[in-house]
Design an enzyme around this catalytic site. Structure first.
Site, short mmCIF file in Angstrom:
data_model
loop_
_atom_site.label_atom_id
_atom_site.label_comp_id
_atom_site.label_asym_id
_atom_site.label_seq_id
_atom_site.Cartn_x
_atom_site.Cartn_y
_atom_site.Cartn_z
N HIS A 149 41.04 47.16 38.58
CA HIS A 149 40.44 48.47 38.35
C HIS A 149 38.92 48.38 38.44
O HIS A 149 38.27 47.84 37.54
CB HIS A 149 40.85 49.00 36.97
CG HIS A 149 42.32 49.25 36.83
ND1 HIS A 149 42.94 49.35 35.61
CD2 HIS A 149 43.29 49.42 37.75
CE1 HIS A 149 44.24 49.58 35.79
NE2 HIS A 149 44.47 49.62 37.09
N ASP A 187 49.37 50.27 33.50
CA ASP A 187 49.44 50.19 34.95
C ASP A 187 49.96 48.83 35.39
O ASP A 187 49.50 47.78 34.90
CB ASP A 187 48.05 50.44 35.56
CG ASP A 187 48.08 50.50 37.07
OD1 ASP A 187 49.11 50.94 37.62
OD2 ASP A 187 47.07 50.13 37.70
N SER A 193 43.00 44.53 34.85
CA SER A 193 42.04 45.56 34.50
C SER A 193 40.97 44.94 33.61
O SER A 193 40.32 43.98 34.03
CB SER A 193 42.74 46.75 33.82
OG SER A 193 41.81 47.79 33.55
#
Length: 351
Positions: free
Chosen positions: A198, A294, A172
């Site tokens: 992401h 995540d 991310s």
């Protein structure tokens, strides 16, 4: 118990509307103090010296000085956490990726129409990214060209060929550069790689093209149903989830538009969980720099299925949220600095 001081933010944007809206959004959080605004980089430079903010929000397209030139100078002379405010256009995507390469921590998207309402619609995300940026690790940048090379930056190493290993990567904040670093070190015939980073839908194509220019592997946006082949690296297309499915003796990409997971689409957990089910012990997973959690549970599922698992270490991570969560969950076999991850992935693939 001592209360943590709010992070101090300077908002830099040539639009008075954006400056006002962003300031109001950020100031609504007690953990954030907006210490000032600036309409262009030259004013921002003076206010940085005077106000000493913890975080800068920075628009790219501004008068008097190009935002990228300002960012490059800032990260060389006075490195600090920067969150870019970028337009959701093809040009905006390319510029944002260059900004991340120069050292920006993260970015928020600025809608093309009805900017005030668009920004307010994801106010919580903006506040979260700014607060996470305040806790990030920022380093002085080294001189590098702002435009990426049209040729791979490494010479492909011959003699590596495997069809029975699959590498899964998730990242991310800070991940666009972390993934580039890993792929740069991979030979042209490395095991197949599937990735989740992401990014909004309009950024994935530009990101795949950038990675492809920097890697001896063939990096592409995955299309639904295509075979996963050695020497290729696959990103989910346009804000969708990427899963790996088994089809006889081979793996294929499955692209779907189902709901976000952990507030993200693509989600790293979705990819890792599918790899755990479809590849099991034939897979290797690595979770790289990023905010939040995540990918931690998905990496644990991969480990429980027999896969080798790695995490980027805290020192080399821009934000040690996702890797740290995976470590605390017991999902990680080994924690390594970013520059050693590609080497370890190849070593594990050979074993």
């Amino acid at each position: 118990m001592m209360l943590q001081a709010p992070c101090r933010v300077l908002v830099v944007d040539d639009s008075a509307v954006v400056r006002q809206v962003l300031s109001e959004i950020l100031a609504a959080d007690p953990g954030i103090e907006v210490v000032g605004t600036a309409a262009d980089p030259l004013l921002a430079r003076e206010k940085i010296k005077r106000l000493n903010p913890d975080v800068l929000t920075l628009d790219v397209e501004m008068p008097r000085m190009d935002g990228l030139a300002f960012l490059e100078n800032l990260m060389r002379l006075h490195p600090m956490p920067v969150v870019m405010v970028s337009s959701l256009t093809e040009r905006g995507a390319d510029t944002t990726l260059q900004a991340l390469a120069l050292g920006a921590v993260d970015f928020v998207a600025k809608p093309k129409l009805d900017i005030a309402r668009g920004l307010e619609s994801y106010a919580a995300e903006i506040r979260s990214k700014v607060k996470d940026a305040a806790r990030s690790r920022v380093r002085a940048s080294v001189s590098r060209p702002r435009q990426v090379s049209e040729q791979p930056l490494i010479t492909p190493r011959p003699g590596f060929r495997t069809t029975d290993k699959l590498i899964a990567l998730g990242a991310s904040a800070g991940g666009t550069e972390a993934l580039r670093t890993v792929l740069e070190a991979m030979p042209a015939d490395a095991p197949a790689i599937v990735m989740a980073q992401h990014l909004p839908a309009s950024f994935s194509s530009a990101f795949a093209e950038r990675l492809d220019r920097h890697s001896a592997m063939s990096v592409r946006e995955a299309s639904d149903g295509e075979a996963i082949l050695p020497g290729h690296a696959y990103l989910p297309a346009g804000g969708r989830h990427l899963r790996v499915i088994r089809d006889g003796a081979r793996w294929r990409c499955r692209i779907d538009d189902s709901a976000p997971v952990n507030l993200h689409k693509p989600a790293v957990d979705v990819l890792f969980q599918s790899v755990a089910r479809s590849a099991g012990a034939n897979a290797i997973g690595a979770i790289l720099t990023g905010m939040g959690e995540d990918g931690a549970r998905g990496l644990l599922e991969m480990k429980q299925a027999g896969a080798a698992t790695l995490a980027q270490d805290e020192t080399s991570s821009v934000v040690w949220g996702m890797p740290g969560s995976a470590v605390r969950l017991g999902a990680v076999d080994d924690v390594l600095p970013l520059e050693r991850i590609a080497e370890r992935l190849l070593l594990l693939a050979r074993s």
